[in-house]
Design an enzyme around this catalytic site. Structure first.
Site, PDB file in Angstrom:
ATOM      1  N   GLY A   1       0.797  -1.224   0.000  1.00  0.00           N
ATOM      2  CA  GLY A   1       0.000   0.000   0.000  1.00  0.00           C
ATOM      3  C   GLY A   1       0.827   1.272   0.000  1.00  0.00           C
ATOM      4  N   SER A   2       1.809   1.370  -0.907  1.00  0.00           N
ATOM      5  CA  SER A   2       2.627   2.583  -0.912  1.00  0.00           C
ATOM      6  C   SER A   2       1.800   3.803  -1.325  1.00  0.00           C
ATOM      7  CB  SER A   2       3.850   2.420  -1.813  1.00  0.00           C
ATOM      8  OG  SER A   2       3.515   2.423  -3.178  1.00  0.00           O
TER       9      SER A   2
ATOM     10  N   HIS B   1      -3.272   4.068 -11.958  1.00  0.00           N
ATOM     11  CA  HIS B   1      -2.818   3.037 -12.903  1.00  0.00           C
ATOM     12  C   HIS B   1      -1.457   3.438 -13.454  1.00  0.00           C
ATOM     13  CE1 HIS B   1      -3.092  -0.230 -15.770  1.00  0.00           C
ATOM     14  NE2 HIS B   1      -2.700   0.608 -16.711  1.00  0.00           N
TER      15      HIS B   1
END
Length: 196
Positions: free
Chosen positions: A14-15, A111
């Site tokens: 979860g950066s 994305h």
């Protein structure tokens, strides 16, 4: 200022989630991160979120008879946190149309490509294979079509001689961490309309 409530969906470290949490610590940021949900109980990002005092939950799709039932419980969890918006941050599951449509205009994703180029996986390797001169990332609204929602923000990085998928990914990730909090700020502050 009433801050908008945000839930984040993750599958791993979860950066991008961490970048959103950091941005939301600013007193003038228009959103607060109130919950983080993972489809993997071992996701490192759940520990990070808990350390920041954020509610966490994990749901394994394999424990449910169908994807619809899994996603129904995901929605119930998010609604129990009273979220206004949902941010996908490395959530590695394709979401069903019913779930996506329930959150239409209120769910965004980051994305790692300049959409509409390179939808789906392995974006960095595909850009290199094509000899692309530039690459980057896109924050977009989530729609039932994979990576087809309207873009909110994009950032470009040059493709350098000798780049590998990993070196290119690392430079793109820096830009992801910059534009994702900015896109959420624009949405939560009403500067861009939630698409419905």
């Amino acid at each position: 200022m009433t801050r908008k409530r945000v839930g984040i969906l993750i599958s791993g470290r979860g950066s991008n989630m961490s970048a959103l949490i950091a941005a939301a610590q600013a007193p003038d940021y228009p959103a607060e991160i109130v919950g983080v949900l993972s489809n993997r109980a071992a996701a490192a990002g759940l520990v990070t979120a808990a350390e920041h005092g954020i509610a966490t939950a994990s749901l394994a799709q394999s424990k449910f008879p169908s994807r619809d039932m899994f996603e129904d419980v995901m929605t119930q969890t998010l609604e129990s946190w009273d979220v206004d918006y949902v941010c996908l941050a490395g959530f590695m599951r394709i979401l069903g149309a019913d779930f996506v449509n329930h959150w239409a205009g209120r769910m965004i994703n980051i994305h790692p490509s300049l959409l509409p180029l390179y939808k789906g996986l392995d974006t960095h390797a595909r850009a290199l294979a094509d000899g692309a001169a530039t690459h980057g990332c896109t924050v977009h609204f989530v729609t039932p079509g994979l990576d087809e929602g309207a873009p909110i923000l994009q950032a470009q990085v040059p493709v350098l001689p000798g780049d590998t998928p990993d070196s290119l990914a690392a430079r793109v990730l820096v830009q992801e961490h910059r534009i994702y909090p900015e896109a959420l700020r624009l949405l939560a502050s009403g500067q861009i309309a939630a698409l419905t």
